[in-house]
Design an enzyme around this catalytic site. Structure first.
Site, mmCIF file in Angstrom:
data_model
loop_
_atom_site.group_PDB
_atom_site.id
_atom_site.type_symbol
_atom_site.label_atom_id
_atom_site.label_comp_id
_atom_site.label_asym_id
_atom_site.label_seq_id
_atom_site.Cartn_x
_atom_site.Cartn_y
_atom_site.Cartn_z
ATOM 1 N N GLY A 10 0.830 -1.202 0.000
ATOM 2 C CA GLY A 10 0.000 0.000 0.000
ATOM 3 C C GLY A 10 0.858 1.241 0.000
ATOM 4 O O GLY A 10 2.030 1.214 -0.386
ATOM 5 N N ASN A 11 0.282 2.348 0.424
ATOM 6 C CA ASN A 11 1.036 3.591 0.529
ATOM 7 C C ASN A 11 0.550 4.386 1.732
ATOM 8 O O ASN A 11 -0.308 3.922 2.484
ATOM 9 C CB ASN A 11 0.936 4.409 -0.765
ATOM 10 C CG ASN A 11 -0.493 4.726 -1.144
ATOM 11 O OD1 ASN A 11 -1.265 5.235 -0.329
ATOM 12 N ND2 ASN A 11 -0.873 4.412 -2.377
ATOM 13 N N ARG A 12 1.041 5.596 1.879
ATOM 14 C CA ARG A 12 0.785 6.375 3.092
ATOM 15 C C ARG A 12 -0.414 7.312 2.963
ATOM 16 O O ARG A 12 -0.630 8.148 3.836
ATOM 17 C CB ARG A 12 2.027 7.189 3.448
ATOM 18 C CG ARG A 12 3.247 6.336 3.743
ATOM 19 C CD ARG A 12 4.466 7.214 3.974
ATOM 20 N NE ARG A 12 5.669 6.414 4.219
ATOM 21 C CZ ARG A 12 6.883 6.916 4.343
ATOM 22 N NH1 ARG A 12 7.063 8.229 4.245
ATOM 23 N NH2 ARG A 12 7.914 6.137 4.556
#
Length: 411
Positions: free
Chosen positions: A222-224
């Site tokens: 995923g990402n932030r």
């Protein structure tokens, strides 16, 4: 050509109720004390608040409380006011009339056009949007007569927010609690937007947050992304009168009042949720940060260290679909580009590939402009070649800057 904020026109709203006049009606419920918080929050939002109270409401909270919070005397008795026909004058000044809490008796008077107190008299006189927030015991709320009265009000265009479920004054649990302050404020903003917003009647789709591509049952790629930019866009579009659908990856943010939320986890799920929505929408705002890659194969069981070959720790990946370039339709299409270098070149390259009308690009390594912040500093690239660089603004203000351009293109 690149222009700066000073060279462009647009609306940059930090407080959507700034300069508005809100009439606040308070009736005789134990939750009347919560109306003090509403009055305070409305004032903090920049609104001028004029409070009207029933005699019963004064048994629960003193008019002086509201005078202290709003700077204006609360009106209880129409015959004891400095202004002749105060109910009519307040009704004319109001941009919205909010009744919170609204008792069963108040709802009945509103439904049949009664006017035995300052609250219902003002409701009869106003042409502004009316928002009511009921509060009563759950058995009263479930009464057929109350249901009929609420139904009649909804048919006339009255916005009914709540009630919420929870512990009641009687000690029982059920529906009947006054809705929370953020929801009530959202209802007021939505009601004003539907009356005069430049996106009235428009269907707007917003995506938000990051996706989670499973590696195994407990891990993902995923990402932030926090989803704040997308949620701000959804709230701003609602405030301008649009019907808003928010398709979001996992996020802890509260859904803006009046926005239809669809929760997804993966890129495939987001694409599947968007396909039927974009067939009939006026604008698509792709603020989400979908993962560009996913594991080629996800394990059905948690991957154990003991099963891994220390000489080969590679993770095979495959590309995920590019959602906005895959989707047909979508009306005015706005894509987003979160970059760490070569912002202009990377953003403009995406305009044609994503068939977008605008690309909103930001450098996520810049202070105040990355994931999880309350602010953003963006450049808006137009498909015609123009570029507009905005200063560091709240994400809500950035959302309005984007919607200014969307609304102009729609007209």
């Amino acid at each position: 050509m690149t222009s700066t904020l000073a060279e462009t026109t647009g609306t940059y709203r930090e407080r959507p109720l700034d300069g508005r006049t809100i009439a606040l009606g308070v009736t005789g419920s134990i939750s009347a004390y919560k109306a003090a918080d509403l009055a305070s929050k409305l004032r903090q939002a920049g609104a001028s608040v004029e409070v009207l109270m029933t005699e019963a409401a004064t048994r629960f909270i003193a008019p002086l409380t509201f005078q202290s919070l709003t700077g204006q005397a609360a009106i209880v008795d129409m015959f004891e006011t400095e202004e002749a026909e105060a109910h009519v004058e307040v009704a004319r000044r109001a941009d919205a009339f909010l009744i919170a809490p609204a008792t069963a008796d108040c709802l009945a008077r509103l439904a049949y056009g009664g006017g035995g107190d300052m609250v219902t008299l003002t409701a009869l006189a106003t042409t502004a949007p009316v928002v009511v927030a009921p509060a009563m015991d759950s058995q009263m709320w479930a009464n057929a007569a109350v249901e009929a009265n609420v139904g009649a009000l909804v048919e006339r265009g009255v916005e009914v927010v709540g009630p919420a479920e929870g512990r009641l004054a009687s000690g029982r649990f059920g529906a009947g609690r006054l809705a929370e302050t953020p929801a009530i404020l959202g209802a007021v903003r939505a009601a004003i937007g539907r009356r005069e917003g430049d996106l009235c009647g428009r269907a707007v789709i917003v995506t938000a947050g990051g996706t989670q591509e499973p590696l195994d049952p407990v891990r993902y790629i995923g990402n932030r992304s926090s989803g704040r930019m997308g949620f701000s866009l959804a709230a701003a579009a609602r405030d301008r009168g649009a019907r808003v659908s928010l398709v979001t990856g996992p996020s802890q943010l509260t859904t803006p009042y009046g926005v239809d939320r669809v929760d997804v986890k993966t890129v495939e799920e987001m694409l599947g949720a968007l396909e039927p929505l974009t067939e009939r929408c006026d604008a698509l705002l792709m603020a989400a940060a979908p993962a560009d890659f996913r594991p080629l194969e996800a394990s059905g069981q948690k991957i154990k260290k003991a099963t891994l070959n220390e000489d080969d720790m590679t993770l095979p990946l495959t590309e995920t679909p590019d959602i906005i370039s895959t989707l047909p339709g979508g009306g005015v299409r706005v894509a987003f580009a979160a970059e760490t270098e070569n912002l202009k070149a990377n953003a403009t390259a995406k305009l044609a590939a994503k068939r977008a009308d605008f690309i909103v690009a930001n450098d996520v390594t810049a202070a105040g402009s990355g994931f999880g912040t309350e602010t953003n500093e963006v450049t808006i690239f137009h498909r015609e070649g123009e570029a507009e660089r905005l200063p560091l603004l709240s994400k809500y203000a950035v959302a309005h800057a984007i919607l200014d351009r969307v609304a102009a293109r729609l007209t």
